[in-house]
Design a protein around this motif. Sequence first.
Motif, PDB file in Angstrom:
ATOM      1  N   LEU A   8       0.841  -1.050   0.144  1.00 46.06           N
ATOM      2  CA  LEU A   8       0.004   0.044  -0.071  1.00 46.06           C
ATOM      3  C   LEU A   8       0.793   1.160   0.068  1.00 46.06           C
ATOM      4  O   LEU A   8       1.736   1.282   0.669  1.00 46.06           O
ATOM      5  CB  LEU A   8      -1.051   0.081   1.316  1.00 46.06           C
ATOM      6  CG  LEU A   8      -2.065  -1.070   1.242  1.00 46.06           C
ATOM      7  CD1 LEU A   8      -2.593  -1.113   2.703  1.00 46.06           C
ATOM      8  CD2 LEU A   8      -2.869  -1.012   0.029  1.00 46.06           C
ATOM      9  N   PRO A   9       0.504   2.185  -0.824  1.00 50.54           N
ATOM     10  CA  PRO A   9       1.245   3.340  -0.627  1.00 50.54           C
ATOM     11  C   PRO A   9       1.098   4.322   0.731  1.00 50.54           C
ATOM     12  O   PRO A   9       0.322   3.784   1.489  1.00 50.54           O
ATOM     13  CB  PRO A   9       0.867   4.352  -1.639  1.00 50.54           C
ATOM     14  CG  PRO A   9      -0.648   3.845  -2.045  1.00 50.54           C
ATOM     15  CD  PRO A   9      -0.492   2.298  -1.547  1.00 50.54           C
ATOM     16  N   PRO A  10       2.045   4.725   1.166  1.00 52.22           N
ATOM     17  CA  PRO A  10       2.192   5.490   2.534  1.00 52.22           C
ATOM     18  C   PRO A  10       0.746   6.311   2.808  1.00 52.22           C
ATOM     19  O   PRO A  10       0.496   6.129   3.990  1.00 52.22           O
ATOM     20  CB  PRO A  10       3.321   6.476   2.433  1.00 52.22           C
ATOM     21  CG  PRO A  10       4.142   5.778   1.528  1.00 52.22           C
ATOM     22  CD  PRO A  10       3.334   5.341   0.391  1.00 52.22           C
ATOM     23  N   GLU A  11       0.295   6.864   1.979  1.00 51.54           N
ATOM     24  CA  GLU A  11      -0.807   7.573   2.249  1.00 51.54           C
ATOM     25  C   GLU A  11      -2.150   6.544   2.540  1.00 51.54           C
ATOM     26  O   GLU A  11      -3.036   6.833   3.192  1.00 51.54           O
ATOM     27  CB  GLU A  11      -1.431   8.639   1.221  1.00 51.54           C
ATOM     28  CG  GLU A  11      -1.895   8.027  -0.357  1.00 51.54           C
ATOM     29  CD  GLU A  11      -0.698   7.815  -1.211  1.00 51.54           C
ATOM     30  OE1 GLU A  11      -0.730   7.333  -2.176  1.00 51.54           O
ATOM     31  OE2 GLU A  11       0.596   8.107  -0.696  1.00 51.54           O
ATOM     32  N   SER A  12      -2.241   5.454   1.816  1.00 54.44           N
ATOM     33  CA  SER A  12      -3.371   4.375   2.449  1.00 54.44           C
ATOM     34  C   SER A  12      -3.036   3.720   3.693  1.00 54.44           C
ATOM     35  O   SER A  12      -3.981   3.560   4.456  1.00 54.44           O
ATOM     36  CB  SER A  12      -3.319   3.479   1.185  1.00 54.44           C
ATOM     37  OG  SER A  12      -3.748   3.938   0.011  1.00 54.44           O
ATOM     38  N   TRP A  13      -1.714   3.424   3.867  1.00 54.71           N
ATOM     39  CA  TRP A  13      -1.683   2.562   5.167  1.00 54.71           C
ATOM     40  C   TRP A  13      -1.606   3.463   6.289  1.00 54.71           C
ATOM     41  O   TRP A  13      -2.064   3.048   7.342  1.00 54.71           O
ATOM     42  CB  TRP A  13      -0.285   1.692   5.193  1.00 54.71           C
ATOM     43  CG  TRP A  13       1.006   2.409   4.831  1.00 54.71           C
ATOM     44  CD1 TRP A  13       1.685   2.490   3.974  1.00 54.71           C
ATOM     45  CD2 TRP A  13       1.747   3.072   6.106  1.00 54.71           C
ATOM     46  NE1 TRP A  13       2.775   3.144   4.179  1.00 54.71           N
ATOM     47  CE2 TRP A  13       2.964   3.683   5.607  1.00 54.71           C
ATOM     48  CE3 TRP A  13       1.233   3.153   7.485  1.00 54.71           C
ATOM     49  CZ2 TRP A  13       4.064   4.129   6.462  1.00 54.71           C
ATOM     50  CZ3 TRP A  13       2.455   3.765   8.105  1.00 54.71           C
ATOM     51  CH2 TRP A  13       3.572   4.362   7.717  1.00 54.71           C
ATOM     52  N   SER A  14      -1.272   4.863   6.199  1.00 52.77           N
ATOM     53  CA  SER A  14      -1.474   5.644   7.312  1.00 52.77           C
ATOM     54  C   SER A  14      -2.861   6.358   7.619  1.00 52.77           C
ATOM     55  O   SER A  14      -2.887   7.103   8.403  1.00 52.77           O
ATOM     56  CB  SER A  14      -0.415   6.796   7.224  1.00 52.77           C
ATOM     57  OG  SER A  14      -0.680   7.453   6.115  1.00 52.77           O
ATOM     58  N   ASP A  15      -3.679   5.996   6.707  1.00 51.90           N
ATOM     59  CA  ASP A  15      -5.009   6.489   6.752  1.00 51.90           C
ATOM     60  C   ASP A  15      -5.814   5.822   7.891  1.00 51.90           C
ATOM     61  O   ASP A  15      -6.013   4.809   7.841  1.00 51.90           O
ATOM     62  CB  ASP A  15      -5.756   6.400   5.381  1.00 51.90           C
ATOM     63  CG  ASP A  15      -7.249   6.996   5.463  1.00 51.90           C
ATOM     64  OD1 ASP A  15      -7.504   7.988   6.478  1.00 51.90           O
ATOM     65  OD2 ASP A  15      -8.093   6.804   4.580  1.00 51.90           O
ATOM     66  N   PRO A  16      -6.320   6.668   9.072  1.00 52.95           N
ATOM     67  CA  PRO A  16      -7.011   6.090  10.140  1.00 52.95           C
ATOM     68  C   PRO A  16      -8.284   5.343   9.767  1.00 52.95           C
ATOM     69  O   PRO A  16      -8.605   4.289  10.162  1.00 52.95           O
ATOM     70  CB  PRO A  16      -7.069   7.149  10.968  1.00 52.95           C
ATOM     71  CG  PRO A  16      -6.308   8.168  10.724  1.00 52.95           C
ATOM     72  CD  PRO A  16      -6.031   7.943   9.191  1.00 52.95           C
ATOM     73  N   SER A  17      -9.088   5.765   8.513  1.00 54.98           N
ATOM     74  CA  SER A  17     -10.247   5.265   8.109  1.00 54.98           C
ATOM     75  C   SER A  17     -10.151   3.695   7.620  1.00 54.98           C
ATOM     76  O   SER A  17     -11.107   3.116   7.569  1.00 54.98           O
ATOM     77  CB  SER A  17     -10.675   6.303   7.256  1.00 54.98           C
ATOM     78  OG  SER A  17     -10.092   6.068   5.945  1.00 54.98           O
TER      79      SER A  17
ATOM     80  N   ILE B 281      -8.919   1.327   9.370  1.00 53.72           N
ATOM     81  CA  ILE B 281      -9.006   0.568  10.548  1.00 53.72           C
ATOM     82  C   ILE B 281     -10.539   0.051  10.680  1.00 53.72           C
ATOM     83  O   ILE B 281     -11.013  -0.998  10.827  1.00 53.72           O
ATOM     84  CB  ILE B 281      -8.449   1.172  11.670  1.00 53.72           C
ATOM     85  CG1 ILE B 281      -6.892   1.270  11.553  1.00 53.72           C
ATOM     86  CG2 ILE B 281      -8.778   0.208  12.851  1.00 53.72           C
ATOM     87  CD1 ILE B 281      -6.489   2.197  12.667  1.00 53.72           C
ATOM     88  N   ALA B 282     -11.304   1.054  10.461  1.00 54.48           N
ATOM     89  CA  ALA B 282     -12.819   0.789  10.490  1.00 54.48           C
ATOM     90  C   ALA B 282     -13.443   0.672   9.111  1.00 54.48           C
ATOM     91  O   ALA B 282     -14.103   1.623   8.710  1.00 54.48           O
ATOM     92  CB  ALA B 282     -13.488   1.865  11.171  1.00 54.48           C
ATOM     93  N   ARG B 283     -13.096  -0.165   8.282  1.00 52.03           N
ATOM     94  CA  ARG B 283     -13.511  -0.591   7.125  1.00 52.03           C
ATOM     95  C   ARG B 283     -15.186  -0.574   6.955  1.00 52.03           C
ATOM     96  O   ARG B 283     -15.796  -0.079   6.160  1.00 52.03           O
ATOM     97  CB  ARG B 283     -13.035  -1.559   6.400  1.00 52.03           C
ATOM     98  CG  ARG B 283     -11.635  -1.530   6.243  1.00 52.03           C
ATOM     99  CD  ARG B 283     -11.120  -1.799   4.793  1.00 52.03           C
ATOM    100  NE  ARG B 283      -9.786  -1.697   4.615  1.00 52.03           N
ATOM    101  CZ  ARG B 283      -8.801  -1.026   3.964  1.00 52.03           C
ATOM    102  NH1 ARG B 283      -9.555  -0.147   3.270  1.00 52.03           N
ATOM    103  NH2 ARG B 283      -7.800  -0.880   3.872  1.00 52.03           N
ATOM    104  N   SER B 284     -15.683  -1.236   7.910  1.00 57.31           N
ATOM    105  CA  SER B 284     -17.225  -1.487   7.822  1.00 57.31           C
ATOM    106  C   SER B 284     -17.871  -0.071   8.349  1.00 57.31           C
ATOM    107  O   SER B 284     -17.307   0.591   9.331  1.00 57.31           O
ATOM    108  CB  SER B 284     -17.975  -2.495   8.494  1.00 57.31           C
ATOM    109  OG  SER B 284     -17.281  -2.433  10.153  1.00 57.31           O
ATOM    110  N   THR B 285     -18.964   0.139   7.975  1.00 58.05           N
ATOM    111  CA  THR B 285     -19.832   1.247   8.366  1.00 58.05           C
ATOM    112  C   THR B 285     -20.653   1.021   9.704  1.00 58.05           C
ATOM    113  O   THR B 285     -20.965  -0.148   9.677  1.00 58.05           O
ATOM    114  CB  THR B 285     -20.618   2.090   7.260  1.00 58.05           C
ATOM    115  OG1 THR B 285     -21.530   0.917   6.926  1.00 58.05           O
ATOM    116  CG2 THR B 285     -19.818   2.171   6.097  1.00 58.05           C
TER     117      THR B 285
END
Length: 69
Positions: free
Chosen positions: A38-47, A49-53
């Motif tokens: 994953l590019p750094p901006e994706s793996w560091s994105d806190p969202s 972690i909570a993929r489900s709504t």
Amino acid sequence: MIKVVRGNPTPEELAAALAVVRARAAATAAAGTGGAPLPPESWSDPSRIARSTRPRPGPRSWARTYWPL
């Protein structure tokens, strides 16, 4: 390049550490990429972690938020 920061390792200990590092590097190179990391901006994105709504509140949920004293 390996740099000893603390301690005084023996030549045998340095040789063992170097063998482990070289074996790990060779195994990684032989395995290939396997999958694109994953590019750094994706793996560091806190969202991520909570993929489900979360479930949406119901029509009368506002009435349950008030707690009288």
